[in-house]
Write an enzyme that holds these catalytic residues in place. Sequence first.
Site, PDB file in Angstrom:
ATOM      1  N   ASN A   9      63.333 -20.423 -75.353  1.00  0.00           N
ATOM      2  CA  ASN A   9      63.658 -18.989 -74.233  1.00  0.00           C
ATOM      3  C   ASN A   9      61.856 -17.936 -74.468  1.00  0.00           C
ATOM      4  O   ASN A   9      62.083 -17.534 -75.164  1.00  0.00           O
ATOM      5  CB  ASN A   9      64.407 -18.220 -74.496  1.00  0.00           C
ATOM      6  N   HIS A  96      71.376 -14.209 -69.063  1.00  0.00           N
ATOM      7  CA  HIS A  96      70.791 -13.940 -71.065  1.00  0.00           C
ATOM      8  C   HIS A  96      71.854 -12.226 -70.238  1.00  0.00           C
ATOM      9  O   HIS A  96      71.919 -11.743 -69.988  1.00  0.00           O
ATOM     10  CB  HIS A  96      69.538 -14.448 -70.880  1.00  0.00           C
ATOM     11  N   GLU A  98      69.487  -9.858 -71.101  1.00  0.00           N
ATOM     12  CA  GLU A  98      69.164  -8.564 -71.284  1.00  0.00           C
ATOM     13  C   GLU A  98      68.859  -8.997 -69.436  1.00  0.00           C
ATOM     14  O   GLU A  98      68.945  -8.325 -68.889  1.00  0.00           O
ATOM     15  CB  GLU A  98      67.446  -9.793 -71.455  1.00  0.00           C
ATOM     16  N   GLU A 168      75.289 -15.812 -78.051  1.00  0.00           N
ATOM     17  CA  GLU A 168      74.108 -14.831 -78.250  1.00  0.00           C
ATOM     18  C   GLU A 168      74.932 -14.079 -79.009  1.00  0.00           C
ATOM     19  O   GLU A 168      74.192 -12.722 -77.490  1.00  0.00           O
ATOM     20  CB  GLU A 168      73.021 -14.895 -77.044  1.00  0.00           C
TER      21      GLU A 168
HETATM   22  P1  13P Z   1      64.597 -13.806 -80.811  1.00  0.00           P
HETATM   23  O1  13P Z   1      65.750 -15.686 -81.222  1.00  0.00           O
HETATM   24  O2  13P Z   1      64.016 -13.387 -80.359  1.00  0.00           O
HETATM   25  O3  13P Z   1      66.484 -13.195 -80.917  1.00  0.00           O
HETATM   26  O4  13P Z   1      65.590 -14.156 -78.944  1.00  0.00           O
HETATM   27  C1  13P Z   1      67.167 -14.799 -78.774  1.00  0.00           C
HETATM   28  C2  13P Z   1      67.060 -15.036 -77.522  1.00  0.00           C
HETATM   29  O5  13P Z   1      67.341 -14.263 -76.379  1.00  0.00           O
HETATM   30  C3  13P Z   1      67.183 -16.393 -76.842  1.00  0.00           C
HETATM   31  O6  13P Z   1      68.000 -16.618 -75.505  1.00  0.00           O
END
Ligand code: 13P
Length: 258
Positions: A9, A96, A98, A168
């Site tokens: 990603n 996600h 975010e 996640e």
């Molecule tokens: P990181 O691997 O940078 O912690 O991010 C994980 C992520 O949000 C993948 O979607």
Amino acid sequence: MKNKIVAGNWKMNKNFSEAEELLVSIAESLDDMRLETEIVVCTPSVYLEMAADISEESNFYVGAQNVSYAPKGAYTGEISAEMLKSAGADFCIVGHSERRNYFHETDEELAKKVDLLLENDIVPIFCCGEKLEERQSGNYFQVIDNQIKNALFHLDKEHFDGIILAYEPVWAIGTGLTATPEQAQEVHAHIRRIIEEKYGTEVAYNTYILYGGSCNARNALDLFSCQDVDGGLIGGASLVAEDFIAIVNAAETASKND
Ligand code: 13P
């Protein structure tokens, strides 16, 4: 033996020429490898067509990071599932953390996104995971159950069978704080259990559940060796070709050791 999936990603990183350089170096590295692992590279939408072109000569799939909850029309700035498909995306990340946190996406919108992706023959990579305070309060199974049930459990068995999940934990994303293999396995096994209760053993077994959150070349093998961890969704480490390929190699090793 169940093969692993490793998905990158990229989030909102790389300009056009940097994106091209990274795609080419991933493609070149993969050329020399005979892989069982399936690889997906989720680029920003403006690079999908380029990624799809480069992937034609290589063995990775192309994914998007977001899709509109509406099929088409007056939604300035949005990108529909049909557009993603026509630009070359076969996968798309949905929900996600975010997007849930910064763009206030709701379970109801995520359910619509999942439906539109499936209608357009794009595999949703559905993200779930708890925040730090939810883990500390011990409430994390409930949070994850709600995320999955509210956005996915309206699907019938045939459609659910086409979904990839990614656990996640929000406290592990971009923090360098990885879930331990035991923490990841505990949640992955729980997710598989709730899928089994709803859709039966075969669908539960077939469903890929990826781990994401500070997964890197050093910790990937331990995480991927857990029984219910079917691969990874990789953020930061997917931005450097060698790191991403090292994670792909860890996935190969983990599935061979299975
Ligand atoms: P990181 O691997 O940078 O912690 O991010 C994980 C992520 O949000 C993948 O979607």
